[in-house]
Design an enzyme around this catalytic site. Structure first.
Site, mmCIF file in Angstrom:
data_model
loop_
_atom_site.group_PDB
_atom_site.id
_atom_site.type_symbol
_atom_site.label_atom_id
_atom_site.label_comp_id
_atom_site.label_asym_id
_atom_site.label_seq_id
_atom_site.Cartn_x
_atom_site.Cartn_y
_atom_site.Cartn_z
ATOM 1 N N LYS A 22 -8.103 -12.376 -28.192
ATOM 2 C CA LYS A 22 -6.704 -12.040 -27.622
ATOM 3 C C LYS A 22 -5.471 -13.119 -27.952
ATOM 4 O O LYS A 22 -4.264 -12.494 -28.069
ATOM 5 C CB LYS A 22 -6.750 -11.928 -25.948
ATOM 6 N N ASN A 23 -5.775 -14.216 -27.739
ATOM 7 C CA ASN A 23 -4.794 -15.089 -27.894
ATOM 8 C C ASN A 23 -4.103 -15.403 -29.445
ATOM 9 O O ASN A 23 -3.267 -16.091 -29.680
ATOM 10 C CB ASN A 23 -5.157 -16.460 -27.251
ATOM 11 N N ARG A 95 2.761 -12.502 -19.688
ATOM 12 C CA ARG A 95 3.586 -13.913 -20.052
ATOM 13 C C ARG A 95 3.909 -13.925 -21.427
ATOM 14 O O ARG A 95 5.085 -14.408 -21.952
ATOM 15 C CB ARG A 95 3.219 -15.070 -19.430
ATOM 16 N N CYS A 119 3.257 -16.790 -12.536
ATOM 17 C CA CYS A 119 1.976 -16.517 -13.096
ATOM 18 C C CYS A 119 0.931 -17.002 -11.965
ATOM 19 O O CYS A 119 1.093 -18.026 -11.444
ATOM 20 C CB CYS A 119 1.907 -17.356 -14.163
ATOM 21 N N ARG A 124 4.405 -21.819 -15.985
ATOM 22 C CA ARG A 124 4.153 -22.092 -17.446
ATOM 23 C C ARG A 124 5.790 -21.782 -17.985
ATOM 24 O O ARG A 124 6.103 -20.794 -18.569
ATOM 25 C CB ARG A 124 3.313 -20.665 -17.998
ATOM 26 N N PRO A 125 6.382 -22.981 -17.830
ATOM 27 C CA PRO A 125 7.796 -22.872 -18.405
ATOM 28 C C PRO A 125 8.225 -22.827 -19.593
ATOM 29 O O PRO A 125 7.365 -23.065 -20.589
ATOM 30 C CB PRO A 125 8.240 -24.360 -17.834
ATOM 31 N N ASP A 127 11.002 -23.451 -20.901
ATOM 32 C CA ASP A 127 12.243 -24.241 -21.478
ATOM 33 C C ASP A 127 11.892 -24.971 -22.988
ATOM 34 O O ASP A 127 12.928 -25.254 -23.292
ATOM 35 C CB ASP A 127 12.475 -25.531 -20.428
ATOM 36 N N ASP A 319 -9.448 -22.148 -20.232
ATOM 37 C CA ASP A 319 -9.888 -21.117 -20.073
ATOM 38 C C ASP A 319 -11.166 -20.738 -20.060
ATOM 39 O O ASP A 319 -11.785 -19.701 -19.655
ATOM 40 C CB ASP A 319 -9.172 -19.933 -21.611
ATOM 41 N N ARG A 411 -7.535 -7.165 -19.243
ATOM 42 C CA ARG A 411 -6.364 -7.595 -19.934
ATOM 43 C C ARG A 411 -7.084 -8.556 -21.154
ATOM 44 O O ARG A 411 -6.436 -8.608 -22.240
ATOM 45 C CB ARG A 411 -5.596 -8.704 -19.259
#
Length: 432
Positions: A22-23, A95, A119, A124-125, A127, A319, A411
């Site tokens: 998935k990632n 996200r 989240c 989980r910024p 920036d 995870d 998901r």
């Protein structure tokens, strides 16, 4: 709302085929925006997050077509894309949608992307994404819930290219590294990403981009060097990019067998991507053998409790924290688990306690004392990996366990209940 009904107490035996990661799939899908030519991806997992990403990309004008005899192979044609925007309605549930920002800005010189919002497992910024793109010359404003990004206009009134830069992020960020890596492929000059994430999914993305004509070195290390090119080309079906196997799905099945007992061979699995988890499972007394594309896991006795601390790759992944906690719940002894990545990633603890687990949480640490037997009950999934931990606990619990809100599970796990049923678990999906 669907639920999973599990009748525990069965050992697991047989073979399981691990799906694409998935990632890796999500950034790979977004990377196809960088080329006006079709790009073919293989081993694409059938997940809700993948469906959401495809819906988002199609909303921009991209045409995604599955191969007639293989739903896991997609040809992505971003040539028709004419709407470089990611609206809130399509971003709010995932996200990872922020990963369209870099490719859109690099190819079109403009992007409008909704901030992803909250989240469940913690902050989980984004920036670091913004800071890196600004270093490459992007003009960015954040207002009314959207990131508005453009490159300066040239003398001809057209957007100019991003400029290469040396970028050092304040923290290790996987999606930040991916976004900046994609953007840098079409930037003018050289970009160096310092403090880059080293996950296998980063390497997979870099391999895809290289196959599309990008010039990248250092992927898989903390420093990635990219020489920008004028454009990227497509990838024909015969040379389709193969998405790597999902190391977290792999680890989840390893923990399931370690907890429930049995003898299972995982096909299309890569043990090299999961060394920290494999080491901890062996400490717990689980037998693991591995080849180039398979892992055999055997568990004939109650596991031993093993503590760990989550860290960035290649250390123990956050995870896998919840799934290994489920194994510790029935292990012999006491283990201390330290969560250092996300500030709110112990939400599964109260649900495990409902099943009879003995867990005490103190800040970012959890003390798990194993019990001989869990007891089935109705529990509620709170996030993706928490849901997997509840399934593992249900496999070893006495009686029936009903896991609610499994849309979290869908998901990130491709047909999990079918795969578990194929190796002997008594599990079924109950339609809500």
């Amino acid at each position: 709302m669907d639920k999973l009904l599990i009748r525990g107490g069965r050992r697991l035996h047989g073979d399981v085929t691990i799906s694409g990661a998935k990632n890796a799939a999500l950034p790979d899908l977004c990377a196809t925006l960088l080329s006006a030519e079709p790009v073919t991806l293989a081993n694409v997992p059938q997940l809700q997050d993948v469906s959401t990403t495809l819906k988002l990309l199609r909303n921009m004008g991209l045409v995604a077509t599955a191969t007639a005899d293989d739903v896991h192979t997609l040809t992505m044609d971003a040539g028709p894309v004419d709407k470089p925007e990611a609206p809130y309605e399509l971003v709010k549930t995932m996200r990872a949608s922020i990963l369209v920002l870099g490719p859109l800005l690099a190819r079109f010189g403009r992007a409008r992307v909704s901030l992803p919002g909250g989240c469940a497992i913690g902050s989980r910024p984004v920036d670091q994404h913004i800071k890196g793109l600004q270093a490459m010359g992007a003009q960015i404003t954040v207002a009314h819930g959207y990131i508005e990004a453009t490159t300066p206009l040239g003398a001809d009134g057209q957007p100019t290219r991003l400029k290469g830069a040396r970028i050092t992020t304040d923290m290790v960020t996987v999606t930040g590294t991916e976004n900046l890596l994609m953007a840098a492929t079409l930037a003018e000059g050289e970009t160096i990403l310092e403090n880059a994430a080293q996950e296998p999914e980063i390497t997979d993305l870099a391999d895809l981009l290289i196959a599309m004509g990008a010039k990248i070195e250092g992927q898989g290390t903390h420093r990635i060097r990219i020489q920008g090119v004028d454009k990227l080309h497509g990838i024909a079906p015969a040379q389709a990019h193969q998405i790597i196997p999902d190391r977290i799905e792999t680890g989840t099945f390893l923990c399931a067998v370690g907890a429930a007992g049995g003898d299972v061979t995982l096909r299309k699995a890569n043990a090299d991507h999961l060394e920290a988890v494999v080491e901890k499972l062996r400490e717990a007394g689980v037998s693991i053998e591995a080849g180039d594309d398979w892992i055999r896991v055997k568990a004939d006795a109650r596991p031993k409790a093993v503590g760990f601390r989550t860290r960035e790759y290649p250390a123990f992944p956050t995870d896998m924290q919840a799934q290994f906690m489920a194994l510790n719940c029935v292990a012999e002894g006491t283990a201390v688990i330290h969560e250092t990545i996300f500030e709110n990633r112990f939400m599964h603890v109260n649900e495990l306690i409902r099943l009879g687990a003995n867990i005490a949480v103190d800040g970012h640490s959890a003390v798990v004392t194993g019990v001989p037997q869990l007891s089935g009950a109705t529990v509620m999934a709170t996030d993706l990996r928490a849901s997997a931990s509840l399934v593992i606990a249900g496999l070893v619990a006495d009686g029936e366990t009903l896991v609610d809100r499994i849309y979290h599970l869908d998901r990130g796990y491709d047909q999990m209940e079918a795969k578990l049923r194929g190796i002997g678990a008594d599990i079924e999906r109950v339609k809500g």
